[in-house]
Design a protein around this motif. Structure first.
Motif, PDB file in Angstrom:
ATOM      1  N   ALA A   1     -45.825  13.968   8.653  1.00 26.35           N
ATOM      2  CA  ALA A   1     -46.093  15.266   9.277  1.00 26.35           C
ATOM      3  C   ALA A   1     -47.485  15.769   8.917  1.00 26.35           C
ATOM      4  N   LEU A   2     -47.895  15.571   7.675  1.00 28.34           N
ATOM      5  CA  LEU A   2     -49.229  15.988   7.249  1.00 28.34           C
ATOM      6  C   LEU A   2     -50.308  15.189   7.977  1.00 28.34           C
ATOM      7  N   LEU A   3     -50.090  13.887   8.105  1.00 26.18           N
ATOM      8  CA  LEU A   3     -51.050  13.035   8.811  1.00 26.18           C
ATOM      9  C   LEU A   3     -51.148  13.430  10.281  1.00 26.18           C
ATOM     10  N   GLU A   4     -50.013  13.699  10.905  1.00 25.80           N
ATOM     11  CA  GLU A   4     -50.010  14.087  12.310  1.00 25.80           C
ATOM     12  C   GLU A   4     -50.684  15.438  12.520  1.00 25.80           C
ATOM     13  N   ALA A   5     -50.730  16.264  11.459  1.00 25.63           N
ATOM     14  CA  ALA A   5     -51.417  17.551  11.534  1.00 25.63           C
ATOM     15  C   ALA A   5     -52.910  17.418  11.249  1.00 25.63           C
ATOM     16  N   GLY A   6     -53.362  16.178  10.991  1.00 23.21           N
ATOM     17  CA  GLY A   6     -54.784  15.927  10.807  1.00 23.21           C
ATOM     18  C   GLY A   6     -55.250  15.777   9.383  1.00 23.21           C
ATOM     19  N   ALA A   7     -54.319  15.792   8.416  1.00 28.82           N
ATOM     20  CA  ALA A   7     -54.704  15.704   7.014  1.00 28.82           C
ATOM     21  C   ALA A   7     -54.980  14.269   6.582  1.00 28.82           C
ATOM     22  N   ILE A   8     -55.676  14.142   5.467  1.00 30.72           N
ATOM     23  CA  ILE A   8     -55.821  12.878   4.744  1.00 30.72           C
ATOM     24  C   ILE A   8     -54.816  12.950   3.597  1.00 30.72           C
ATOM     25  N   VAL A   9     -53.993  11.924   3.446  1.00 30.11           N
ATOM     26  CA  VAL A   9     -52.876  12.002   2.508  1.00 30.11           C
ATOM     27  C   VAL A   9     -52.988  10.945   1.423  1.00 30.11           C
ATOM     28  N   ILE A  10     -52.844  11.386   0.179  1.00 30.86           N
ATOM     29  CA  ILE A  10     -52.711  10.493  -0.966  1.00 30.86           C
ATOM     30  C   ILE A  10     -51.266  10.623  -1.434  1.00 30.86           C
ATOM     31  N   ALA A  11     -50.474   9.588  -1.242  1.00 27.82           N
ATOM     32  CA  ALA A  11     -49.040   9.642  -1.538  1.00 27.82           C
ATOM     33  C   ALA A  11     -48.739   8.924  -2.848  1.00 27.82           C
ATOM     34  N   ILE A  12     -47.801   9.494  -3.608  1.00 27.11           N
ATOM     35  CA  ILE A  12     -47.428   8.963  -4.923  1.00 27.11           C
ATOM     36  C   ILE A  12     -45.916   8.828  -4.995  1.00 27.11           C
ATOM     37  N   ASP A  13     -45.438   7.728  -5.571  1.00 31.37           N
ATOM     38  CA  ASP A  13     -44.003   7.579  -5.826  1.00 31.37           C
ATOM     39  C   ASP A  13     -43.801   6.498  -6.873  1.00 31.37           C
ATOM     40  N   ARG A  14     -42.797   6.705  -7.746  1.00 33.64           N
ATOM     41  CA  ARG A  14     -42.498   5.706  -8.776  1.00 33.64           C
ATOM     42  C   ARG A  14     -41.422   4.723  -8.356  1.00 33.64           C
ATOM     43  N   ASP A  15     -40.799   4.964  -7.196  1.00 32.39           N
ATOM     44  CA  ASP A  15     -39.702   4.120  -6.727  1.00 32.39           C
ATOM     45  C   ASP A  15     -40.274   2.944  -5.931  1.00 32.39           C
ATOM     46  N   PRO A  16     -40.149   1.707  -6.432  1.00 29.45           N
ATOM     47  CA  PRO A  16     -40.741   0.565  -5.722  1.00 29.45           C
ATOM     48  C   PRO A  16     -40.126   0.302  -4.355  1.00 29.45           C
TER      49      PRO A  16
END
Length: 328
Positions: A44-59
């Protein structure tokens, strides 16, 4: 996150419109999605035009990240790790304008029986988001009754924690407790079940999951990491799913909420400088979202804007972070 049925459907990000509104305008902004999961907020953030840095510990989320990497090349970055280190993990990706955190277990994880998060599906009693460290089975099979009861009470607000702990300790004398349904049956036997009530194991499973993944400590560290990362005008949006988490976030944004009341008849104590301003009123799911996604019923969004004040050192005093007595 509460469970509803055997087939609750794919993971749906809760309060999505409200989160996007809290972080807007988004075109060209750099946003950290600290709890990537299946990528609902990131998309949703990308579709709104943002640049996204995503983080998650779940492989297990890597396939979702790969899909967004292919679709939004140049505007999406995935970094494996814990959101408690989000300032370090995002530092090399330029100045950050906003952070979103969706706290707790996702429906995607609940629906994977082999992960051991759900009391409605047979699976190993695991609950580790990263797949590393002590599992829920380790805790229920090694903790003495007192510390185990304290854990269930502190992290799950389980009022019948001592009786449940006694039944668990008695059951494991015959054989180790190894599966989710086995533990759920023990809890139900301990405290019973009334028609129409939530499953009796709900709070026990919540408490164990929080303990296994150090969720309260992770949340506290993540909030302070966001404070270090964001400069004046940066925005932080946090979605929580039960009162213990929400209270931590509420008091983080407004430390005065956690302090002692001041008498108007005494000299007033100087309050701490505000690191967060424009603190929004808590938002909850509306009727339309509740009908589409029953798991959103306990979700609460809190958002605020970073001030120019220097970031605080990490200090949990006043945040009401639950502590388990006697579990050392």
């Amino acid at each position: 996150m509460p469970e509803t049925s055997e087939n609750a459907g794919p993971h749906v990000p809760v309060l999505l419109d409200e989160v996007i509104a809290a972080l807007s305008p988004l075109d060209g902004k750099r946003i950290v999605d600290g709890t990537f999961g299946a990528g609902g907020y990131s998309r949703a953030l990308l579709e709104a035009g943002a640049i996204v840095i995503a983080i998650d510990r779940d492989p297990s989320v890597q396939p979702f990240a790969d899909a967004l990497l292919a679709e939004f090349e140049g505007r999406f970055v995935f970094v494996p790790g814990t959101f408690s280190e989000l300032d370090t993990l995002a530092a090399e990706h330029g100045p950050i304008d906003g952070v979103v955190l969706d706290i707790g277990v996702s429906s995607m994880q609940l629906d994977q029986a082999e992960r051991g998060f759900s009391f409605m599906r047979e699976g190993p009693l695991d609950m580790r988001m990263s797949g590393q460290g002590e599992s829920a089975a380790d805790l229920v099979n090694t903790l003495d009754a007192g510390p185990l009861a304290n854990l269930l009470y502190a992290f799950g607000e389980e009022r019948k924690s001592r009786r449940i702990a006694q039944f668990i300790v008695a059951a494991r004398e015959t054989a180790p407790i190894q599966t989710t349904l086995e533990l759920a049956r023990i809890v139900e036997k301990a405290i019973g079940r009334k028609p129409g009530d939530a499953h009796p194991a709900t709070r026990t499973f919540q408490a164990l999951r929080i303990a296994v993944n150090a969720e309260f400590e992770q949340l506290g560290e993540a909030l302070f990491a966001a404070e270090r990362l964001l400069s004046e005008g940066g925005r932080l949006a946090v979605v929580t799913f039960h009162s213990l988490e929400d209270r931590i976030v509420k008091r983080f944004f407004d430390p005065d909420k956690g302090g002692p009341a001041q008498s108007r008849h005494l000299p007033q104590v100087q309050t701490e400088a505000r690191r967060w301003v424009h603190v929004a009123k808590a938002a909850k799911a509306g009727e339309a979202e509740l009908s589409r996604n029953p798991r959103s019923r306990s979700a609460i969004l809190r958002a605020a804007t970073r001030s120019a004040e220097v970031a605080r050192p990490v200090k949990f005093d006043g945040l009401s972070v639950p502590v388990v007595r006697g579990a050392e």
